[in-house]
Enzyme design. Structure first.
Site: not given
Length: 600
Positions: A484, A541
């Site tokens: 992430d 993202e």
């Protein structure tokens, strides 16, 4: 040139020369034929070739080929007789130079990479391979030169991704923690000052002035902090910074903290704004006995105490901090009640094919429906849940919820969606995550291929063999593993080698400036290429505009996530949106007012 080339021909191994006549009768070239073409071969090689002779402290050049001339911009007559050190310009203190000099003195081969300069002053990185050759009593060196500037720039870009904060140029969080340990943990008698600071009400600044001004303020903060002469300077979070100083004595700490405060007190002048920032400052002083992490954590605890009293000035860490303890206890009691009353839900944000717009999966984002304060983002409670041990129970319930929902969504889909869930280091260190997931998947009947675990930053600070083993077992089950916020410091390149990950996610801070910051485009492109080379899925993202989607697609990024495609919604809303998307409708909802980051 010819005498030198004659000597090169004479350097051919004797055993090779002896073998050639034995096969010449079979229609192959003889030794003399091979010798005759050597000058042409060397002259036309694509790599630069230079031959020098060691003469005292110098190594004057005797010969260079055409590629050397093209590479350096110097004609042959300009370099013959010169020592090749002239290519280094004024940078003769490069670490590799000492190693090269020692090898030449010892008549040994050596390989190195140097920063060199062409005749026009332009810089290039030179991969240099030097090999000694004795010709009578003279020691010659044959050098092979190759321009590796593009490779070097790629390495630099990837190194920045791994170790530096992309916005401010300071160290990132992980690099700060690792570097502090590497530099100070072995110095048992060293006295350290760790300072942590946070911009007060930074969210209001972003809202009032806009993200561009907010980012500019963070950049200027980082620049000022780097001017203080600290051993280490890092951006630890959205608007949090840390510094480490090695002290001559404890009394000098007050002067340094005062200097930090004074430097940050002056107004910040950035494009479109003249802003006076307020900072909460916490600090800790001590010896790095057993590592620096506890000292860094103590500075963080002092920072939290300073935040509760913004007018109190810098706060030194105290062994007993009643206010902090009461806050943790209160939050822990509320979380225990919340887990017992099942007050936690998941919202889902789609992940889409950047070319076709097809929904490929979704990230599951936990929310706490607090009875008094309403929906709470994970940044408000996850740390306390992990410290109190409640996170393990919460995680089991959450994974059961997500896998049950995944089974419902994928029950009649020809192409199933993949759902990703954030997990923390504590869950792997204190729990058999592979066993837990295997049990949950059997209970819910969900396919392991439908689930990806997003690994948080602290995971990559652990060298515990059990963690890597758990990762490998999860992969054997079929569960995906995602890194992430790749590029912000919560991960590094080494993690991609050590852990069997299947996906990397490009942080939203890089995506938001694609159209305006060329450096961000270089880094994003490097991450995409890295993912492709390693066979990893790459997810961008924070995609909020059609221009960002188009740029990412052109770069070859396969998957995107962000408000352009939909905001996080509850189960029923997500299912309804998915149905509309599948039937040809659009459901790219606009972000709700005031939402900055759906994940924290």
């Amino acid at each position: 040139m010819l005498p030198v080339m004659e000597e090169i021909r004479n350097l051919m191994p004797a055993d090779f020369i002896k073998r050639v006549p034995s096969i010449a009768g079979d229609g192959l070239a003889d030794t003399d034929s091979i010798r005759s073409i050597l000058p042409t071969l060397v002259e036309e090689l694509s790599d630069g070739i230079a031959i020098g002779q060691r003469s005292g402290a110098n190594s004057p050049l005797l010969y260079v080929n055409k590629s050397f001339e093209r590479l350096t911009g110097y004609a042959r007559h300009e370099v013959i007789g010169k020592d090749c050190r002239y290519l280094q310009g004024n940078e003769r203190d490069q670490p590799e130079i000492a190693r090269i000099r020692a090898a030449i003195e010892a008549a040994e081969p050596v390989d190195a990479t140097l920063r060199n300069y062409r005749k026009d002053g332009s810089e290039f990185w030179n991969s240099l391979s030097l090999r000694p050759a004795w010709v009578g009593d003279a020691l010659l060196y044959v050098a092979i030169l190759r321009d590796v500037s593009s490779i070097r720039q790629t390495h630099i870009a990837l190194d920045r991704v791994a170790n530096l904060d992309g916005l401010t140029g300071c160290l990132n969080r992980q690099s700060f923690l690792l570097t502090a340990d590497e530099r100070f943990a072995t110095q048992a008698e060293a006295l350290l000052l760790v300072v942590k600071l946070d911009v007060i009400d930074f969210h209001d600044l972003n809202t009032g002035y806009g993200f561009e001004v907010g980012d500019a303020l963070l950049c200027e903060t980082g620049r000022r902090l780097r001017d203080l002469g600290a051993a280490l300077v890092a951006r630890m979070g959205a608007n949090e910074f840390a510094l480490a100083f090695q002290l001559p004595d404890e009394q000098s700490a007050d002067a340094i903290v005062s200097m930090v405060t004074a430097l940050l007190a002056a107004d910040f002048v950035v494009a479109g704004a003249n802003v006076s920032l307020r900072f909460a400052i916490g600090y800790a002083i001590g010896k790095p006995v057993g590592g620096t992490l506890s000292l860094i954590r103590n500075a963080g605890t002092a920072l939290w105490a300073a935040k509760s009293d913004p007018l109190g000035g810098p706060r030194r860490f105290r062994d007993s901090d009643d206010e902090q303890a009461r806050r943790r206890l209160r939050m822990t009691r509320e979380l225990k009640s919340a887990v017992a009353n099942n007050e936690f839900v998941y919202h889902f944000q789609p992940q889409v094919d950047l070319v076709t717009g097809e929904w490929l999966g979704a990230e599951a984002l936990i929310r706490w429906n607090h009875p008094l304060f309403g929906s709470q983002l994970p940044g408000r409670f996850i740390e306390t849940a992990e410290r109190s041990g409640l996170l393990l129970e919460l995680t089991e319930r959450s994974l059961t919820t997500v896998t049950t929902f995944a089974r419902r969504i994928n029950a009649h889909r020809h192409k199933p969606l993949r759902f990703s869930v954030n997990v923390s280091a504590g869950e792997f260190l204190r729990h058999d995550m592979a066993e837990l997931l295997d049990r949950i998947l059997r209970q819910t009947g969900a396919d392991p291929a439908w689930l990806t675990l997003e690994i948080t930053e602290s995971m990559f600070l652990s060298d515990t063999p059990g963690v890597i083993d758990a990762f490998e077992r999860l992969r054997r089950i079929g569960v995906g593993l995602s890194v992430d916020d790749f590029g912000t410091g919560y991960s590094n390149l080494r993690s991609l080698e050590r852990f069997p990950v299947t996906e990397i996610k490009i942080d939203r801070t890089f995506v938001s400036e694609l159209a305006t910051a060329p450096s961000k485009r270089v880094i994003v492109r490097a991450i995409i290429e890295l993912g492709r080379a390693l066979g990893l899925t790459v997810v961008a993202e924070g995609v909020e505009t059609e221009a960002q989607r188009a740029m990412l697609s052109e770069m070859g990024c396969p998957v995107g996530q962000g408000y352009l495609f939909g905001v996080p919604t509850d189960e029923e809303s997500f299912a309804a949106s998915l149905e509309r998307q599948a039937t040809g409708g659009t459901d790219a909802a606009a972000p709700a007012p005031g939402i900055v980051d759906a994940k924290t």
